[in-house]
Design a protein around this motif. Structure first.
Motif, PDB file in Angstrom:
ATOM      1  N   MET A 270       0.816  -1.187   0.000  1.00  0.00           N
ATOM      2  CA  MET A 270       0.000   0.000   0.000  1.00  0.00           C
ATOM      3  C   MET A 270       0.867   1.262   0.000  1.00  0.00           C
ATOM      4  N   THR A 271       1.978   1.222   0.707  1.00  0.00           N
ATOM      5  CA  THR A 271       2.842   2.402   0.749  1.00  0.00           C
ATOM      6  C   THR A 271       3.490   2.659  -0.599  1.00  0.00           C
ATOM      7  N   ARG A 272       3.723   1.591  -1.382  1.00  0.00           N
ATOM      8  CA  ARG A 272       4.286   1.766  -2.711  1.00  0.00           C
ATOM      9  C   ARG A 272       3.310   2.512  -3.617  1.00  0.00           C
ATOM     10  N   MET A 273       2.060   2.167  -3.518  1.00  0.00           N
ATOM     11  CA  MET A 273       1.039   2.815  -4.330  1.00  0.00           C
ATOM     12  C   MET A 273       0.881   4.276  -3.912  1.00  0.00           C
ATOM     13  N   ARG A 274       0.907   4.524  -2.632  1.00  0.00           N
ATOM     14  CA  ARG A 274       0.797   5.887  -2.124  1.00  0.00           C
ATOM     15  C   ARG A 274       1.998   6.706  -2.577  1.00  0.00           C
ATOM     16  N   ARG A 275       3.183   6.123  -2.547  1.00  0.00           N
ATOM     17  CA  ARG A 275       4.402   6.817  -2.971  1.00  0.00           C
ATOM     18  C   ARG A 275       4.317   7.162  -4.471  1.00  0.00           C
ATOM     19  N   GLY A 276       3.799   6.250  -5.283  1.00  0.00           N
ATOM     20  CA  GLY A 276       3.633   6.494  -6.713  1.00  0.00           C
ATOM     21  C   GLY A 276       2.666   7.633  -6.978  1.00  0.00           C
ATOM     22  N   ILE A 277       1.579   7.667  -6.229  1.00  0.00           N
ATOM     23  CA  ILE A 277       0.600   8.746  -6.389  1.00  0.00           C
ATOM     24  C   ILE A 277       1.202  10.085  -5.984  1.00  0.00           C
ATOM     25  N   VAL A 278       1.972  10.093  -4.902  1.00  0.00           N
ATOM     26  CA  VAL A 278       2.610  11.327  -4.434  1.00  0.00           C
ATOM     27  C   VAL A 278       3.613  11.821  -5.485  1.00  0.00           C
ATOM     28  N   HIS A 279       4.393  10.891  -6.075  1.00  0.00           N
ATOM     29  CA  HIS A 279       5.349  11.281  -7.115  1.00  0.00           C
ATOM     30  C   HIS A 279       4.627  11.829  -8.353  1.00  0.00           C
ATOM     31  N   ALA A 280       3.549  11.170  -8.761  1.00  0.00           N
ATOM     32  CA  ALA A 280       2.782  11.631  -9.919  1.00  0.00           C
ATOM     33  C   ALA A 280       2.180  13.004  -9.656  1.00  0.00           C
ATOM     34  N   LEU A 281       1.660  13.213  -8.451  1.00  0.00           N
ATOM     35  CA  LEU A 281       1.092  14.505  -8.092  1.00  0.00           C
ATOM     36  C   LEU A 281       2.173  15.590  -8.061  1.00  0.00           C
ATOM     37  N   ALA A 282       3.329  15.284  -7.509  1.00  0.00           N
ATOM     38  CA  ALA A 282       4.433  16.255  -7.449  1.00  0.00           C
ATOM     39  C   ALA A 282       4.910  16.601  -8.863  1.00  0.00           C
ATOM     40  N   TRP A 283       5.018  15.569  -9.725  1.00  0.00           N
ATOM     41  CA  TRP A 283       5.441  15.808 -11.104  1.00  0.00           C
ATOM     42  C   TRP A 283       4.422  16.689 -11.826  1.00  0.00           C
ATOM     43  N   SER A 284       3.139  16.418 -11.651  1.00  0.00           N
ATOM     44  CA  SER A 284       2.086  17.202 -12.290  1.00  0.00           C
ATOM     45  C   SER A 284       2.125  18.656 -11.834  1.00  0.00           C
ATOM     46  N   LEU A 285       2.287  18.883 -10.559  1.00  0.00           N
ATOM     47  CA  LEU A 285       2.348  20.248 -10.034  1.00  0.00           C
ATOM     48  C   LEU A 285       3.584  20.987 -10.557  1.00  0.00           C
ATOM     49  N   ALA A 286       4.728  20.313 -10.569  1.00  0.00           N
ATOM     50  CA  ALA A 286       5.955  20.948 -11.054  1.00  0.00           C
ATOM     51  C   ALA A 286       5.836  21.272 -12.549  1.00  0.00           C
ATOM     52  N   THR A 287       5.288  20.358 -13.340  1.00  0.00           N
ATOM     53  CA  THR A 287       5.118  20.590 -14.774  1.00  0.00           C
ATOM     54  C   THR A 287       4.140  21.738 -15.023  1.00  0.00           C
ATOM     55  N   GLY A 288       3.031  21.747 -14.298  1.00  0.00           N
ATOM     56  CA  GLY A 288       2.059  22.834 -14.429  1.00  0.00           C
ATOM     57  C   GLY A 288       2.661  24.183 -14.065  1.00  0.00           C
ATOM     58  N   ALA A 289       3.459  24.223 -13.014  1.00  0.00           N
ATOM     59  CA  ALA A 289       4.103  25.476 -12.602  1.00  0.00           C
ATOM     60  C   ALA A 289       5.105  25.936 -13.661  1.00  0.00           C
ATOM     61  N   ALA A 290       5.868  24.997 -14.226  1.00  0.00           N
ATOM     62  CA  ALA A 290       6.854  25.358 -15.249  1.00  0.00           C
ATOM     63  C   ALA A 290       6.172  25.890 -16.505  1.00  0.00           C
ATOM     64  N   VAL A 291       5.097  25.247 -16.935  1.00  0.00           N
ATOM     65  CA  VAL A 291       4.373  25.702 -18.128  1.00  0.00           C
ATOM     66  C   VAL A 291       3.775  27.083 -17.883  1.00  0.00           C
ATOM     67  N   THR A 292       3.186  27.293 -16.721  1.00  0.00           N
ATOM     68  CA  THR A 292       2.592  28.588 -16.386  1.00  0.00           C
ATOM     69  C   THR A 292       3.651  29.686 -16.364  1.00  0.00           C
ATOM     70  N   LEU A 293       4.788  29.417 -15.741  1.00  0.00           N
ATOM     71  CA  LEU A 293       5.862  30.403 -15.661  1.00  0.00           C
ATOM     72  C   LEU A 293       6.404  30.716 -17.054  1.00  0.00           C
ATOM     73  N   SER A 294       6.592  29.704 -17.889  1.00  0.00           N
ATOM     74  CA  SER A 294       7.077  29.917 -19.253  1.00  0.00           C
ATOM     75  C   SER A 294       6.086  30.756 -20.053  1.00  0.00           C
ATOM     76  N   TRP A 295       4.797  30.422 -19.977  1.00  0.00           N
ATOM     77  CA  TRP A 295       3.787  31.177 -20.712  1.00  0.00           C
ATOM     78  C   TRP A 295       3.772  32.634 -20.253  1.00  0.00           C
ATOM     79  N   TRP A 296       3.837  32.848 -18.958  1.00  0.00           N
ATOM     80  CA  TRP A 296       3.822  34.207 -18.437  1.00  0.00           C
ATOM     81  C   TRP A 296       5.040  34.992 -18.931  1.00  0.00           C
ATOM     82  N   GLY A 297       6.205  34.364 -18.948  1.00  0.00           N
ATOM     83  CA  GLY A 297       7.415  35.037 -19.415  1.00  0.00           C
ATOM     84  C   GLY A 297       7.329  35.406 -20.888  1.00  0.00           C
ATOM     85  N   VAL A 298       6.893  34.488 -21.724  1.00  0.00           N
ATOM     86  CA  VAL A 298       6.771  34.760 -23.154  1.00  0.00           C
ATOM     87  C   VAL A 298       5.709  35.824 -23.400  1.00  0.00           C
TER      88      VAL A 298
END
Length: 181
Positions: A1-29
């Motif tokens: 169960m902890t493996r599944m939770r860790r995978g979800i946390v990593h996926a959520l962290a990756w999604s948030l980081a990617t969304g923040a990077a795209v937003t920052l890039s769009w704002w800069g351009v």
């Protein structure tokens, strides 16, 4: 169960980081491009009964007025030399130039289009200055534009031929001159 939770946390962290990077890039351009010359084009009405040729097909890539020339820019050219005689507000007569219909905009200027072998140029001619409305190269031609406080030059080039459309208003009302070299 902890493996599944860790995978979800990593996926959520990756999604948030990617969304923040795209937003920052769009704002800069967006911030950089907001102050540039990429203004929306102004539409010009075509007078009823005009004998003007139909516009180029939408699929033709050279029909875009935003197409950039492939040649490297040359040093800033000097405006055309004054010749004897009274200044003219129409292009010099010649087989390669033909002014099109004009209209009176609300600002008091006159919008006039000039078609040459290399393309089409439209100016908004006021009493003491002028503004470039649009410039579109013909198929196979490249185009460069120079703007100075008292003149505008649009040059179309192809196979060593150079057609320049000048609009000059230094100490006179704006006048358009066409030079074929």
């Amino acid at each position: 169960m902890t493996r599944m939770r860790r995978g979800i946390v990593h996926a959520l962290a990756w999604s948030l980081a990617t969304g923040a990077a795209v937003t920052l890039s769009w704002w800069g351009v967006h911030t950089v491009l907001a102050g540039t010359v990429y203004d929306p084009p102004r539409a010009l009405p075509i007078p009823a009964g005009s004998t003007q040729a139909p516009p180029a097909a939408a699929g033709d890539p050279s029909a875009s007025s935003t197409r950039r020339p492939t040649a490297t820019p040359t040093p800033t050219p000097s405006p055309p030399r004054k010749t004897g005689g009274a200044p003219s507000a129409t292009p010099s007569p010649g087989p390669s130039s033909r002014p099109s219909a004009s209209r009176q905009p609300e600002g008091g200027g006159e919008v006039k289009g000039y078609t040459v072998d290399g393309g089409r140029v439209v100016f908004d001619l006021g009493e003491t200055s002028a503004e470039l409305v649009s410039a579109t190269p013909s198929s196979g031609w490249t185009m460069q534009v120079w703007k100075q406080p008292t003149w505008i030059r649009v040059t179309f080039t192809r196979d060593g031929r150079e057609l320049s459309v000048f609009c000059v208003w230094h100490d006179t009302a704006p006048r358009v001159e066409i030079e074929d070299r």
